[in-house]
Design an enzyme around this catalytic site. Sequence first.
Site, PDB file in Angstrom:
ATOM      1  N   SER A  39       0.858  -1.200   0.000  1.00 29.97           N
ATOM      2  CA  SER A  39       0.000   0.000   0.000  1.00 29.97           C
ATOM      3  C   SER A  39       0.886   1.239   0.000  1.00 29.97           C
ATOM      4  CB  SER A  39      -0.858   0.005   1.262  1.00 29.97           C
ATOM      5  OG  SER A  39      -1.530   1.240   1.411  1.00 29.97           O
ATOM      6  N   TYR A  60      -1.069  -0.449  10.909  1.00 34.85           N
ATOM      7  CA  TYR A  60      -1.250  -0.736   9.480  1.00 34.85           C
ATOM      8  C   TYR A  60      -0.018  -0.313   8.672  1.00 34.85           C
ATOM      9  CZ  TYR A  60      -3.461  -0.955   4.837  1.00 34.85           C
ATOM     10  OH  TYR A  60      -3.762  -1.256   3.521  1.00 34.85           O
TER      11      TYR A  60
HETATM   12  N1  LIG Z   1      -8.896  -0.439  -0.511  1.00 37.99           N
HETATM   13  C1  LIG Z   1      -7.828   0.333  -0.538  1.00 37.99           C
HETATM   14  O1  LIG Z   1      -7.943   1.564  -0.671  1.00 37.99           O
HETATM   15  C2  LIG Z   1      -6.439  -0.271  -0.439  1.00 37.99           C
HETATM   16  C3  LIG Z   1      -5.348   0.577  -0.704  1.00 37.99           C
HETATM   17  C4  LIG Z   1      -4.067   0.061  -0.634  1.00 37.99           C
HETATM   18  C5  LIG Z   1      -3.873  -1.259  -0.326  1.00 37.99           C
HETATM   19  N2  LIG Z   1      -4.945  -2.065  -0.057  1.00 37.99           N
HETATM   20  C6  LIG Z   1      -4.677  -3.472   0.261  1.00 37.99           C
HETATM   21  O2  LIG Z   1      -5.349  -4.285  -0.683  1.00 37.99           O
HETATM   22  C7  LIG Z   1      -5.686  -5.535  -0.080  1.00 37.99           C
HETATM   23  C8  LIG Z   1      -7.175  -5.786  -0.228  1.00 37.99           C
HETATM   24  O3  LIG Z   1      -7.888  -4.683   0.291  1.00 37.99           O
HETATM   25  P1  LIG Z   1      -9.429  -4.463  -0.024  1.00 37.99           P
HETATM   26  O4  LIG Z   1      -9.710  -3.019   0.143  1.00 37.99           O
HETATM   27  O5  LIG Z   1      -9.781  -5.146  -1.294  1.00 37.99           O
HETATM   28  O6  LIG Z   1     -10.088  -5.239   1.215  1.00 37.99           O
HETATM   29  P2  LIG Z   1     -11.583  -5.751   1.405  1.00 37.99           P
HETATM   30  O7  LIG Z   1     -12.512  -5.162   0.395  1.00 37.99           O
HETATM   31  O8  LIG Z   1     -11.862  -5.574   2.861  1.00 37.99           O
HETATM   32  O9  LIG Z   1     -11.451  -7.320   1.080  1.00 37.99           O
HETATM   33  C9  LIG Z   1     -10.574  -8.083   1.828  1.00 37.99           C
HETATM   34  C10 LIG Z   1     -10.701  -9.534   1.428  1.00 37.99           C
HETATM   35  O10 LIG Z   1      -9.802 -10.314   2.235  1.00 37.99           O
HETATM   36  C11 LIG Z   1     -10.539 -11.214   3.070  1.00 37.99           C
HETATM   37  N3  LIG Z   1      -9.847 -11.263   4.353  1.00 37.99           N
HETATM   38  C12 LIG Z   1      -9.579 -10.249   5.193  1.00 37.99           C
HETATM   39  N4  LIG Z   1      -8.904 -10.692   6.273  1.00 37.99           N
HETATM   40  C13 LIG Z   1      -8.751 -12.028   6.107  1.00 37.99           C
HETATM   41  C14 LIG Z   1      -8.147 -13.038   6.886  1.00 37.99           C
HETATM   42  N5  LIG Z   1      -7.566 -12.792   8.074  1.00 37.99           N
HETATM   43  N6  LIG Z   1      -8.154 -14.305   6.413  1.00 37.99           N
HETATM   44  C15 LIG Z   1      -8.751 -14.607   5.231  1.00 37.99           C
HETATM   45  N7  LIG Z   1      -9.327 -13.673   4.451  1.00 37.99           N
HETATM   46  C16 LIG Z   1      -9.333 -12.401   4.885  1.00 37.99           C
HETATM   47  C17 LIG Z   1     -11.959 -10.628   3.110  1.00 37.99           C
HETATM   48  O11 LIG Z   1     -12.950 -11.599   3.341  1.00 37.99           O
HETATM   49  P3  LIG Z   1     -13.505 -11.856   4.850  1.00 37.99           P
HETATM   50  O12 LIG Z   1     -13.795 -10.526   5.450  1.00 37.99           O
HETATM   51  O13 LIG Z   1     -14.701 -12.734   4.637  1.00 37.99           O
HETATM   52  O14 LIG Z   1     -12.401 -12.564   5.553  1.00 37.99           O
HETATM   53  C18 LIG Z   1     -12.081 -10.090   1.679  1.00 37.99           C
HETATM   54  O15 LIG Z   1     -12.330 -11.140   0.778  1.00 37.99           O
HETATM   55  C19 LIG Z   1      -5.195  -5.446   1.362  1.00 37.99           C
HETATM   56  O16 LIG Z   1      -3.901  -5.976   1.445  1.00 37.99           O
HETATM   57  C20 LIG Z   1      -5.170  -3.941   1.615  1.00 37.99           C
HETATM   58  O17 LIG Z   1      -4.301  -3.610   2.661  1.00 37.99           O
HETATM   59  C21 LIG Z   1      -6.224  -1.602  -0.118  1.00 37.99           C
END
Ligand SMILES: NC(=O)c1ccc[n+]([C@@H]2O[C@H](COP(=O)([O-])OP(=O)(O)OC[C@H]3O[C@@H](n4cnc5c(N)ncnc54)[C@H](OP(=O)(O)O)[C@@H]3O)[C@@H](O)[C@H]2O)c1
Length: 266
Positions: A141, A154
């Site tokens: 990130s 984080y």
């Molecule tokens: N969104 C942003 O703006 C952003 C920006 C930079 C980086 N990121 C990174 O991108 C990645 C995905 O983010 P996102 O925004 O797509 O998240 P999200 O929409 O919250 O989706 C997260 C996914 O991971 C699963 N998950 C979370 N914790 C888990 C665990 N302990 N074990 C197994 N599955 C798990 C969730 O399903 P369940 O809840 O059912 O477990 C869901 O399928 C992360 O690494 C995040 O740090 C996101």
Amino acid sequence: MKGLKGKAAIVTGGSRGIGKATVERLLEEGVKVLFCGRNEKTGLATLAEFKQKYGDAVFFIACDMEAKETPAMLVSKARELFGELDFLVNNAFPFTAKALDATYEDWQHAFMAGPAAYARMIAEFVKQREKKEGAIVCISSISGHIAQPMRWTYNAAKGAVKQLIRCAAMDLAPAIRVNCISPAWVWTDEVAKATPDGTRASVPQAWDEYHLLQKLQEPSQIAATVAFLLSDDAAVVTGHDLYADSGYLAMGPEGLGKTANFAGSV
Ligand SMILES: NC(=O)c1ccc[n+]([C@@H]2O[C@H](COP(=O)([O-])OP(=O)(O)OC[C@H]3O[C@@H](n4cnc5c(N)ncnc54)[C@H](OP(=O)(O)O)[C@@H]3O)[C@@H](O)[C@H]2O)c1
């Protein structure tokens, strides 16, 4: 993209957000995918949606990446389903945002479900496969690069991802490439939670303007960069942190310059 069709991948956290878009992009490219998430209902709904569109090339397991047994179980399940495994996408990561108030348990969760889970997945990927070649992408990130208010857990955990992929890229070369991606603000459930009413229409304009490209990012755009890094088109890229951030990290404190008049002189 070259070298994706017919391959097999694990995507952690593929039931929603960037992980879900990544699963879909890989399926579109002809990759077989095993994805996971903690919530079984959400995972099975995503699985049903993909099965309808892409047939039987996709599988789901409900599990928690923080659990001790998960990495070995996931990789062994993928080997059972696919025979061999080519790619790993480490995506699931806790959004734990604590600072001075962080407890022992907060730190444990931030790291054990975050960079340590990424590392443990990489170790199992290497241990359990017979094939030499492979590619790994970890989602980091912009938060791993900068200070943000009240986010010690984080941002420290995301910062660790960059060092992890460098060390892994060194130790696994030349057969396996290991990279990470640093997205900026991507429209997923986590970002929606921070809007006034949870809708895309209520995203403050200021958030778009954190990016040189002046728009919040879409999960499919991040998924495209994951597919690129896994593909043979990225054959010379390893140990790299790809800023898939719409120019967020290139921008300085003056932002887009709306409040700065300095024009320089000859
Ligand atoms: N969104 C942003 O703006 C952003 C920006 C930079 C980086 N990121 C990174 O991108 C990645 C995905 O983010 P996102 O925004 O797509 O998240 P999200 O929409 O919250 O989706 C997260 C996914 O991971 C699963 N998950 C979370 N914790 C888990 C665990 N302990 N074990 C197994 N599955 C798990 C969730 O399903 P369940 O809840 O059912 O477990 C869901 O399928 C992360 O690494 C995040 O740090 C996101």
